[in-house]
Design an enzyme around this catalytic site. Sequence first.
Site, PDB file in Angstrom:
ATOM      1  N   HIS A 187       0.412  -1.125   0.364  1.00 21.59           N
ATOM      2  CA  HIS A 187       0.108  -0.003   0.305  1.00 21.59           C
ATOM      3  C   HIS A 187       0.927   1.145   0.295  1.00 21.59           C
ATOM      4  O   HIS A 187       0.218   2.278  -0.211  1.00 21.59           O
ATOM      5  CB  HIS A 187      -1.108  -0.434   1.407  1.00 21.59           C
ATOM      6  CG  HIS A 187      -2.344   0.828   0.828  1.00 21.59           C
ATOM      7  ND1 HIS A 187      -2.060   1.527   0.118  1.00 21.59           N
ATOM      8  CD2 HIS A 187      -3.379   0.271   1.584  1.00 21.59           C
ATOM      9  CE1 HIS A 187      -3.499   2.107   0.500  1.00 21.59           C
ATOM     10  NE2 HIS A 187      -4.207   1.560   0.908  1.00 21.59           N
ATOM     11  N   ASP A 206      -9.505 -11.905 -16.074  1.00 19.82           N
ATOM     12  CA  ASP A 206      -9.756 -13.453 -17.275  1.00 19.82           C
ATOM     13  C   ASP A 206      -8.139 -13.493 -17.930  1.00 19.82           C
ATOM     14  O   ASP A 206      -7.478 -12.705 -18.139  1.00 19.82           O
ATOM     15  CB  ASP A 206     -10.666 -12.914 -18.238  1.00 19.82           C
ATOM     16  CG  ASP A 206     -10.530 -14.931 -19.049  1.00 19.82           C
ATOM     17  OD1 ASP A 206      -9.728 -15.232 -18.641  1.00 19.82           O
ATOM     18  OD2 ASP A 206     -11.438 -14.312 -20.343  1.00 19.82           O
TER      19      ASP A 206
END
Length: 428
Positions: free
Chosen positions: A153, A365
Amino acid sequence: MASSTIVSKKMIKLFSPTPPSLRCHKLSFMDHINIPLHFPFAFFYPKPSNKISQISQILENSLSKVLSFYYPLAGKIKDNNTYVDCDDTGAEYLNVRINCPMSQILNHPYNDVVDVVFPQDLPWSSTLNRSPLVVQLSHFDCGGIAVSACMSHTIIDGYSSTKFINDWAAIARHVDFKPSPQFNASTFFPLMSDASSSTLPVMHHPSQRHVSRMYNFSSSNLGRLKDIVTKNSHVNNPTRLEVASALVHKCGVIMSMEKSGMFKPTLMSHAINLRPPIPLNTMGNATCIILTTTMTQDEIELPNFVAQLQKDKQQLRRKLKDMNKDMIPLYTLELAKNAMNIIEKDTCDVYLCSGMSNTGLHKIDFGWGRPVRVTLATHPMKNNFLFFDEPSGDGINVLITLTKDDMLNFQNNKELLEFASPVVESTK
């Protein structure tokens, strides 16, 4: 209980070395003040037609290529979170076998069991002594797989991480395009000379046991919630996230009231993206928070809460628009510290809300179809609501983290169950 066995572990190097001119990536003020944690995404897929060795090779090759564009994720954070040494060390990559069917994970009432698809003790842990990016490919007894990624982060925020994952998947599918991330957040939010004193308190892992459950708001139920809000207030066109977060906030308050026998003021923090006006391809941390309070029980009702939330959003946007660019990071830090102080003083119940909707995560995907579940590991802070698009893209899912005792009460709320349902999958 599912257990895992590491089949292999390696470092994935960059397909193209980082140019010397980019070796030192200056972190921005926003990057610096963020708590240095690995935030953990996981994507679950039914049994692909490819062999697991082929799948692993696809992920490794495409990860190597995408890291050439997202080169800070393959470096080392240095000098008290002020810069990244982009030395092309690479990203950690684990290939892991899990001795249970994937349905055992996806059909479990609590989301906590997904922790098995992450490297042990890594989710929400410090990024100071670990690679900024750690990937794990998990394959289950049934043939189903999960791809998880834990990202620093300090280097990227939620929006940046979704861009990285989308670009990684596109490269894996051999889509003809060139990623264009710009690691230039420090030009918008330069690191200040006294940055060492301008940091948030370190987040400690709680002593209480936290658990998480995922709930789904269907498109039709979101429509019903929007109708309730618009018919009983002056709010026009409330968003999916506004009405869904208002409902889970209300359910949280009712849970608290049933436990204590009285209403307690609340504060809800909503994270918002600063892109735009910051360019959309700017990587790094570029977020601010909106703080919405309720002082009376009447204010938690959906029409009232959404109206106040929209008012708070408008005020923040006006303030940011009129504010000198250099003051935005300090203002963001002030808001975050105010929220942390309230948490520490326990003067009101605090709820943390952030959204990953409209980011395309439900479409990720890599070449074997879309995921049947997108989730994160259980958050270390209680009363946390994290929103995702559902796999169909029409509704919205929310991952709710509470203490174990609070969850037992929360999950039986009749109004919650009228509009949302627990997420399970019959995947084998």
